[in-house]
Design a protein around this motif. Structure first.
Motif, PDB file in Angstrom:
ATOM      1  N   GLY A   1      -9.005   8.515   7.807  1.00 14.52           N
ATOM      2  CA  GLY A   1      -8.404   9.629   6.901  1.00 14.52           C
ATOM      3  C   GLY A   1      -7.157  10.009   7.366  1.00 14.52           C
ATOM      4  O   GLY A   1      -6.499  11.254   7.029  1.00 14.52           O
TER       5      GLY A   1
ATOM      6  N   ASP B   1      -6.846   1.651   8.275  1.00 14.63           N
ATOM      7  CA  ASP B   1      -6.612   0.812   7.357  1.00 14.63           C
ATOM      8  C   ASP B   1      -7.698   0.330   6.461  1.00 14.63           C
ATOM      9  O   ASP B   1      -7.773  -0.921   6.104  1.00 14.63           O
ATOM     10  CB  ASP B   1      -5.560  -0.404   8.040  1.00 14.63           C
ATOM     11  CG  ASP B   1      -4.940  -0.972   6.924  1.00 14.63           C
ATOM     12  OD1 ASP B   1      -4.669  -0.454   5.859  1.00 14.63           O
ATOM     13  OD2 ASP B   1      -4.124  -2.024   7.040  1.00 14.63           O
ATOM     14  N   THR B   2      -8.892   1.040   6.529  1.00 18.65           N
ATOM     15  CA  THR B   2     -10.072   0.311   6.003  1.00 18.65           C
ATOM     16  C   THR B   2     -10.572   1.973   5.061  1.00 18.65           C
ATOM     17  O   THR B   2     -11.940   1.720   4.502  1.00 18.65           O
ATOM     18  CB  THR B   2     -11.229   0.096   6.852  1.00 18.65           C
ATOM     19  OG1 THR B   2     -11.436   1.085   7.900  1.00 18.65           O
ATOM     20  CG2 THR B   2     -10.906  -1.169   7.713  1.00 18.65           C
ATOM     21  N   GLY B   3     -10.039   2.793   5.116  1.00 19.69           N
ATOM     22  CA  GLY B   3     -10.438   4.173   4.401  1.00 19.69           C
ATOM     23  C   GLY B   3     -11.534   4.983   5.082  1.00 19.69           C
ATOM     24  O   GLY B   3     -12.022   5.666   4.447  1.00 19.69           O
TER      25      GLY B   3
ATOM     26  N   LEU C   1       0.769  -1.404   0.032  1.00 20.55           N
ATOM     27  CA  LEU C   1       0.062   0.029   0.110  1.00 20.55           C
ATOM     28  C   LEU C   1       0.878   1.201  -0.134  1.00 20.55           C
ATOM     29  O   LEU C   1       2.127   1.266   0.614  1.00 20.55           O
ATOM     30  CB  LEU C   1      -0.930   0.051   1.364  1.00 20.55           C
ATOM     31  CG  LEU C   1      -1.835  -1.173   1.386  1.00 20.55           C
ATOM     32  CD1 LEU C   1      -2.419  -0.894   2.602  1.00 20.55           C
ATOM     33  CD2 LEU C   1      -2.861  -1.257   0.235  1.00 20.55           C
TER      34      LEU C   1
ATOM     35  N   CYS D   1      -4.064   4.599   2.428  1.00 23.24           N
ATOM     36  CA  CYS D   1      -4.252   3.276   2.590  1.00 23.24           C
ATOM     37  C   CYS D   1      -5.025   2.493   1.592  1.00 23.24           C
ATOM     38  O   CYS D   1      -5.440   1.187   1.812  1.00 23.24           O
ATOM     39  CB  CYS D   1      -4.617   2.867   4.155  1.00 23.24           C
ATOM     40  SG  CYS D   1      -6.359   3.422   4.328  1.00 23.24           S
ATOM     41  N   MET D   2      -5.734   3.110   0.759  1.00 22.48           N
ATOM     42  CA  MET D   2      -6.482   2.833  -0.297  1.00 22.48           C
ATOM     43  C   MET D   2      -6.128   2.676  -1.579  1.00 22.48           C
ATOM     44  O   MET D   2      -6.673   2.595  -2.712  1.00 22.48           O
ATOM     45  CB  MET D   2      -7.841   3.711  -0.243  1.00 22.48           C
ATOM     46  CG  MET D   2      -8.488   3.496   1.039  1.00 22.48           C
ATOM     47  SD  MET D   2      -9.135   1.909   1.408  1.00 22.48           S
ATOM     48  CE  MET D   2     -10.660   1.784   0.413  1.00 22.48           C
ATOM     49  N   LEU D   3      -4.671   2.943  -1.913  1.00 23.30           N
ATOM     50  CA  LEU D   3      -3.817   2.989  -2.995  1.00 23.30           C
ATOM     51  C   LEU D   3      -2.664   2.211  -3.039  1.00 23.30           C
ATOM     52  O   LEU D   3      -2.193   1.863  -2.027  1.00 23.30           O
ATOM     53  CB  LEU D   3      -3.593   4.371  -3.217  1.00 23.30           C
ATOM     54  CG  LEU D   3      -3.749   5.203  -4.376  1.00 23.30           C
ATOM     55  CD1 LEU D   3      -5.216   5.609  -4.207  1.00 23.30           C
ATOM     56  CD2 LEU D   3      -3.109   6.309  -4.638  1.00 23.30           C
TER      57      LEU D   3
ATOM     58  N   LYS E   1      -6.763   8.841   0.209  1.00 24.88           N
ATOM     59  CA  LYS E   1      -6.228   8.195   1.340  1.00 24.88           C
ATOM     60  C   LYS E   1      -5.235   7.249   0.829  1.00 24.88           C
ATOM     61  O   LYS E   1      -5.565   6.048   0.157  1.00 24.88           O
ATOM     62  CB  LYS E   1      -7.665   7.519   2.025  1.00 24.88           C
ATOM     63  CG  LYS E   1      -8.684   8.527   2.586  1.00 24.88           C
ATOM     64  CD  LYS E   1      -9.859   7.747   3.028  1.00 24.88           C
ATOM     65  CE  LYS E   1     -10.879   8.760   3.805  1.00 24.88           C
ATOM     66  NZ  LYS E   1     -12.032   8.232   3.859  1.00 24.88           N
TER      67      LYS E   1
END
Ligand SMILES: Cc1cc2nc3c(=O)[nH]c(=O)nc-3n(C[C@H](O)[C@H](O)[C@H](O)COP(=O)(O)OP(=O)(O)OC[C@H]3O[C@@H](n4cnc5c(N)ncnc54)[C@H](O)[C@@H]3O)c2cc1C
Ligand code: FES
Ligand code: FES
Lengths: 263, 150
Positions: free
Chosen positions: B45, B40-42, B21, B59-61, B57
């Protein structure tokens, strides 16, 4: 969270993307990642290959035809749709996209990803069903276009088969639409939602009450609640709402959406 | 896979596993630990950063998705000891207690003020919707952002 090992490709043409998806049963399209990355963290799915669609200009952008028809690329983000002058031809689309989650999610999440994930609590499946959208699906052997009613097949399941992609969302002209939801906090996940569109009669699509949006027709807002009751909903219960309460909300929200459409 | 990014003006090139990530790449590979991992779930923020001008965010990429991009993190805001006006306002208004959410809050507010130098109260609240703070009750954060709005 460390994800399971996965390969990553970022094709620069639709043909290459379809070839990459067809070449491996474990390949999965990556759009905004705002659902899929979490699904992979939870190990609910562990694709072998991620085919990143973010390099495909063919799948981006919104066009407005002379007759008012909107053609939306599935890789258009919510934020792009909200900011699109063309999309204002059907104002409900931007109004609803502006209510999804938060700035960061709206900056990455895509119209196509929202429809393809078909989470029963998502905002866009009922909206697209109510406005009478058509969805174009492409595979290596060609493409076909299906109405929203034939697109959503089950929880997390759509007419898009392995090796295929949603390539276009076509929304007919129209302005008399409504959307209402009860959510977990402002702009949060829907506990129940309803979208309505006046197209001769009122077409209403109910979300969160079944695996796919439930379509109901009514002649006027006064008939909406009876029409929803006649659909004999049997919604799921969870920590946020009992099935009976969701069924009640579906009636109330359907009427609210219908009244907004009639304004 | 080779990943080349510019973070706060500095170019980095690293060999990265596709499963990594972007937040872990920043924190573990580049030692830029200003961006935090809260959920860790979006949802929280705390990992918010700006990629090619867009607030996301991290952690979402995936890190590989950021290849070729320009990244801004909280470390890039201050010029040495000179805080940005917004950072100073956070300090002046007690807009942080434990500070865990602060890097994300600052990036979200920075993105807002860049796009809209005179946001309304509603616009400030909407811009911070994706950032959770478990300490301050939000009010001082809101006041800090409002104090630098034109
Ligand atoms: C904190 C948070 C809150 C959220 N709240 C809401 C909410 O209130 N309402 C809501 O509606 N959504 C919400 N979401 C979900 C968000 O809207 C997602 O962006 C959306 O569900 C998926 O879109 P995506 O572009 O991120 O797709 P991805 O996560 O990249 O993909 C989702 C699925 O669709 C498939 N897919 C994507 N594009 C295509 C395509 N063109 N063809 C074929 N398959 C494709 C992928 O393979 C994957 O299986 C939230 C997400 C987060 C992180
Ligand atoms: S750690 Fe990324 S949103 Fe919480
Ligand atoms: S200051 Fe502690 S979480 Fe915000």
């Amino acid at each position: 969270m460390l994800l399971r090992e996965v390969e990553y490709v970022k094709p620069s043409s639709l043909a290459d993307a379809l070839a990459a998806l067809a070449a491996n049963d474990g390949a999965r399209a990556l759009a905004g990642g705002q659902t899929l990355i979490n699904v992979m963290k939870a190990r609910a799915a562990s694709p072998d290959v991620l085919v990143d669609l973010n390099g495909l200009d063919e799948l981006k952008g919104i066009e407005l035809a002379a007759d008012g028809t909107l053609s939306i690329g599935p890789m258009t983000t919510y934020a792009e749709l909200v900011g699109s002058a063309e999309a204002r031809a059907r104002p409900i689309l931007g109004e609803v996209c502006a209510q999804i989650a938060d700035v960061q999610v709206r900056n990455r999440g895509t119209i196509g990803g929202n429809l393809c994930s078909n989470d029963p609590t998502n905002h866009l499946p009922p909206l697209m069903a109510a406005v009478g959208a058509e969805l174009t699906i492409a595979g290596e052997d060609g493409e076909r276009t299906v109405p929203a009613s034939a697109f959503f097949l089950g929880v997390y399941m759509t007419a898009v088969q392995q090796g295929e992609l949603l390539t276009r969302i076509t929304v007919p002209a129209g302005k008399r639409d409504g959307f209402a939801a009860v959510t977990l906090g402002v702009d949060g996940t829907c506990i129940a939602n309803a979208a309505a569109s006046l197209d001769g009669s009122l077409r209403i699509a109910l979300g969160c009450v079944d695996a796919v949006p439930v379509l109901v027709e009514a002649g006027s807002p006064d008939d909406v609640r009876a029409a929803v009751r006649a659909a004999k909903l049997d919604p799921p219960s969870d920590v946020h709402a009992s099935g009976a309460y969701r069924a009640h909300l579906a009636e109330v929200l359907a009427e609210r959406a219908a009244r907004q459409a009639m304004r | 896979m080779e990943v080349t990014v510019t973070v706060n003006g500095t170019a980095y090139e690293r060999d990265v596993e596709p499963r990594k990530l972007l937040i872990h790449f920043l924190r573990d590979d580049l030692d830029l630990t200003g961006s935090h991992i809260g959920c860790d779930t979006g949802n929280c923020g705390a990992c918010s950063i700006i990629v090619d001008g867009v607030l996301v965010k991290s952690c979402m990429l995936l890190a590989v998705q950021a290849d070729g991009s320009e990244i801004e993190t909280v470390e890039g805001l201050a010029d040495g000891d000179r805080l940005t006006e917004l950072q100073q306002a956070f300090s002046d208004h007690h807009a942080l207690q434990c500070g865990y959410c602060t890097p994300g809050m600052l990036m979200s507010a920075t993105a807002l003020l860049r796009a809209n130098a005179s946001p309304s109260d509603e616009e400030i609240k909407k811009a911070l919707q994706g950032n959770i703070c478990r300490c301050t009750g939000y009010w001082n954060i809101f006041e800090a952002v409002k104090s630098v709005a034109r």
